[in-house]
Design a protein around this motif. Structure first.
Motif, mmCIF file in Angstrom:
data_model
loop_
_atom_site.group_PDB
_atom_site.id
_atom_site.type_symbol
_atom_site.label_atom_id
_atom_site.label_comp_id
_atom_site.label_asym_id
_atom_site.label_seq_id
_atom_site.Cartn_x
_atom_site.Cartn_y
_atom_site.Cartn_z
ATOM 1 N N PRO A 65 0.815 -1.222 0.000
ATOM 2 C CA PRO A 65 0.000 0.000 0.000
ATOM 3 C C PRO A 65 0.846 1.267 0.000
ATOM 4 N N GLU A 66 1.989 1.232 0.691
ATOM 5 C CA GLU A 66 2.849 2.412 0.749
ATOM 6 C C GLU A 66 3.453 2.724 -0.622
ATOM 7 N N VAL A 67 3.853 1.679 -1.352
ATOM 8 C CA VAL A 67 4.390 1.868 -2.695
ATOM 9 C C VAL A 67 3.296 2.342 -3.639
ATOM 10 N N GLN A 68 2.118 1.753 -3.537
ATOM 11 C CA GLN A 68 0.993 2.160 -4.369
ATOM 12 C C GLN A 68 0.644 3.624 -4.135
ATOM 13 N N ALA A 69 0.700 4.048 -2.880
ATOM 14 C CA ALA A 69 0.371 5.436 -2.557
ATOM 15 C C ALA A 69 1.371 6.402 -3.191
ATOM 16 N N VAL A 70 2.665 6.067 -3.125
ATOM 17 C CA VAL A 70 3.688 6.912 -3.747
ATOM 18 C C VAL A 70 3.490 6.947 -5.259
ATOM 19 N N CYS A 71 3.185 5.794 -5.854
ATOM 20 C CA CYS A 71 2.958 5.729 -7.300
ATOM 21 C C CYS A 71 1.785 6.620 -7.717
ATOM 22 N N GLU A 72 0.708 6.568 -6.951
ATOM 23 C CA GLU A 72 -0.462 7.384 -7.283
ATOM 24 C C GLU A 72 -0.156 8.872 -7.142
ATOM 25 N N LEU A 73 0.675 9.210 -6.141
ATOM 26 C CA LEU A 73 1.016 10.607 -5.910
ATOM 27 C C LEU A 73 1.893 11.163 -7.029
ATOM 28 N N LEU A 74 2.827 10.338 -7.527
ATOM 29 C CA LEU A 74 3.823 10.811 -8.487
ATOM 30 C C LEU A 74 3.547 10.372 -9.923
ATOM 31 N N GLY A 75 2.502 9.589 -10.122
ATOM 32 C CA GLY A 75 2.135 9.193 -11.481
ATOM 33 C C GLY A 75 2.908 8.020 -12.039
ATOM 34 N N PHE A 76 3.427 7.148 -11.166
ATOM 35 C CA PHE A 76 4.128 5.943 -11.614
ATOM 36 C C PHE A 76 3.170 4.761 -11.654
ATOM 37 N N ASP A 77 3.509 3.775 -12.470
ATOM 38 C CA ASP A 77 2.771 2.518 -12.521
ATOM 39 C C ASP A 77 3.675 1.430 -11.945
ATOM 40 N N PRO A 78 3.283 0.796 -10.822
ATOM 41 C CA PRO A 78 4.166 -0.201 -10.195
ATOM 42 C C PRO A 78 4.481 -1.386 -11.087
ATOM 43 N N LEU A 79 3.659 -1.627 -12.106
ATOM 44 C CA LEU A 79 3.927 -2.751 -13.011
ATOM 45 C C LEU A 79 5.139 -2.491 -13.899
ATOM 46 N N TYR A 80 5.592 -1.244 -13.956
ATOM 47 C CA TYR A 80 6.743 -0.891 -14.785
ATOM 48 C C TYR A 80 7.960 -0.492 -13.950
ATOM 49 N N LEU A 81 7.883 -0.649 -12.629
ATOM 50 C CA LEU A 81 8.989 -0.263 -11.763
ATOM 51 C C LEU A 81 9.983 -1.410 -11.597
ATOM 52 N N ALA A 82 11.266 -1.045 -11.455
ATOM 53 C CA ALA A 82 12.335 -2.041 -11.332
ATOM 54 C C ALA A 82 12.291 -2.737 -9.977
ATOM 55 N N ASN A 83 12.629 -4.016 -10.003
ATOM 56 C CA ASN A 83 12.769 -4.845 -8.806
ATOM 57 C C ASN A 83 14.140 -5.495 -8.860
ATOM 58 N N GLU A 84 14.738 -5.765 -7.702
ATOM 59 C CA GLU A 84 16.070 -6.375 -7.690
ATOM 60 C C GLU A 84 16.143 -7.618 -6.807
ATOM 61 N N GLY A 85 14.983 -8.142 -6.394
ATOM 62 C CA GLY A 85 14.986 -9.353 -5.589
ATOM 63 C C GLY A 85 13.727 -10.168 -5.793
ATOM 64 N N LYS A 86 13.192 -10.096 -7.010
ATOM 65 C CA LYS A 86 11.962 -10.813 -7.330
ATOM 66 C C LYS A 86 12.187 -11.727 -8.535
ATOM 67 N N VAL A 87 11.394 -12.804 -8.604
ATOM 68 C CA VAL A 87 11.452 -13.712 -9.738
ATOM 69 C C VAL A 87 10.037 -14.014 -10.212
ATOM 70 N N VAL A 88 9.890 -14.093 -11.530
ATOM 71 C CA VAL A 88 8.640 -14.527 -12.151
ATOM 72 C C VAL A 88 8.844 -15.963 -12.618
ATOM 73 N N VAL A 89 7.894 -16.840 -12.279
ATOM 74 C CA VAL A 89 7.999 -18.270 -12.564
ATOM 75 C C VAL A 89 6.835 -18.696 -13.452
ATOM 76 N N PHE A 90 7.135 -19.448 -14.504
ATOM 77 C CA PHE A 90 6.114 -20.063 -15.357
ATOM 78 C C PHE A 90 6.156 -21.570 -15.126
ATOM 79 N N VAL A 91 4.990 -22.171 -14.875
ATOM 80 C CA VAL A 91 4.955 -23.604 -14.590
ATOM 81 C C VAL A 91 3.552 -24.140 -14.883
ATOM 82 N N GLU A 92 3.469 -25.447 -15.159
ATOM 83 C CA GLU A 92 2.166 -26.084 -15.346
ATOM 84 C C GLU A 92 1.326 -25.917 -14.080
ATOM 85 N N ARG A 93 0.036 -25.714 -14.259
ATOM 86 C CA ARG A 93 -0.854 -25.456 -13.129
ATOM 87 C C ARG A 93 -0.780 -26.563 -12.075
ATOM 88 N N GLU A 94 -0.596 -27.801 -12.502
ATOM 89 C CA GLU A 94 -0.595 -28.912 -11.548
ATOM 90 C C GLU A 94 0.572 -28.839 -10.565
#
Length: 338
Positions: free
Chosen positions: A253-282
């Motif tokens: 919520p704190e990041v979302q609030a800053v994004c709304e205040l400054l006009g950023f979209d969190p979906l386009y912000l850089a991350n340095e400790g996250k991973v996206v994983v693709f895998v079969e649903r099972e």
């Protein structure tokens, strides 16, 4: 009348569409080879009977120190994570330093100590390097390049070609923390204490995950350009669509609030400790169970699914039930974020 000469823009370093076009049209065109053509976070190579991953990255983050990290920590974690995203166990790093005349030696000691701590945490050794000093004003204090090699895990085959319809998309935790932490420090903003960089090595998590679930088809860390740009690259490479659920995407919520205040979209912000994983649903429940055992990924959740069409596009089902098309980042939201 001559056309105006084309020049490099800050947006060419964003990780978004301008970066993609620069790499495709100049770098890939000049250096074309099968390993480079994969355009992964690193190259997967075979040397004799040994299968290796090789990655390199340069770090110019401003400011050098920020909540949750510094340029040294970032340099080690970034290359360790690039190797991990290839399905490799990182082993050895190099470190190249470009130092500005006048840089306080105590700052350099702090940065090098941070690198040493992170290398020990990740279980890698910094085995070679280089140092250059340039005139005052030629760089901003210190720039660092790290390169690394790792052994490809025998059970892993991490490639966009294995991403198929009906697979699920999992993200390991909250998005946008790093970008907002760096931006706040850069501009002297007073931000909530919860907003600190997520910079962390992910290799031990990834090795455990791939040993238990070889079915994982694709891994990527959503750094420059953020989640939306990363998923666009994967969708294009795999020839699939991706449908995300906005209500499932974790943003503090704190990041979302800053994004709304400054006009950023969190979906386009850089991350340095996250991973996206693709895998079969099972396998998704098993993946989540493993990820939630690690502090770096204890907020992991399913955020979307892979679709057959429209190929190469990423869409977001909004909280009010509509659909929003997510394109690659254009321009530059926050320059020098890593």
């Amino acid at each position: 009348m001559h056309d105006q000469e084309e020049r490099i823009l800050l947006g060419h370093g964003s990780g978004g569409r301008l970066s993609h076009d620069l790499i495709e049209n100049i770098m890939v065109a000049a250096f074309a080879n099968p390993a480079l053509a994969e355009l992964h976070d690193g190259a997967r190579l075979g040397i004799g009977g040994t299968k290796l991953a090789f990655a390199t990255d340069s770090y110019v983050v401003k400011p050098r120190f920020f909540p949750g990290g510094d340029i040294g920590k970032l340099a080690v974690c970034g290359t360790v994570n690039d190797l991990a995203m290839c399905g490799a166990a990182p082993l050895y790093l190099s470190a190249g330093f470009i130092l500005e005349e006048g840089l306080p030696v105590d700052e350099l000691r702090r940065i090098v100590a941070s690198m040493s701590t992170m290398a020990q945490t990740a279980g890698v050794a910094i085995v070679t390097g280089d140092t250059k000093v340039v005139e005052k004003g030629a760089v901003d204090g210190i720039y660092i390049n790290t390169a690394g090699i790792g052994a490809l895990l025998p059970q892993a085959d991490i490639t966009a070609k294995r991403v198929k319809p009906d697979q699920v998309v999992i993200v390991s935790g909250y998005l946008g923390d790093h970008a907002i932490a760096v931006m706040g420090e850069r501009h002297g903003l007073t931000l909530p204490q919860q907003i600190i960089s997520d910079c962390a090595p992910l290799n031990k998590l990834i090795q455990t995950l791939l040993a238990a679930v070889p079915a994982v088809s694709m891994l990527r860390d959503p750094t420059r350009g953020g989640l939306a740009t990363t998923l666009n690259e994967i969708a294009a490479d795999a020839g699939v669509g991706i449908l995300l659920d906005e209500s499932a995407i974790p943003v503090r919520p704190e990041v979302q609030a800053v994004c709304e205040l400054l006009g950023f979209d969190p979906l386009y912000l850089a991350n340095e400790g996250k991973v996206v994983v693709f895998v079969e649903r099972e396998y998704s429940k098993k993946v989540l169970t493993i990820m939630r055992q690690y502090p770096v990924s204890n907020a992991a959740r399913i955020i979307g699914t892979v679709t057959a069409k429209p190929a190469g596009q990423v869409a977001l089902r909004t909280t009010i039930g509509g659909l929003r098309l997510l394109d690659m980042l254009t321009g530059e939201q926050l320059p020098r974020i890593c």
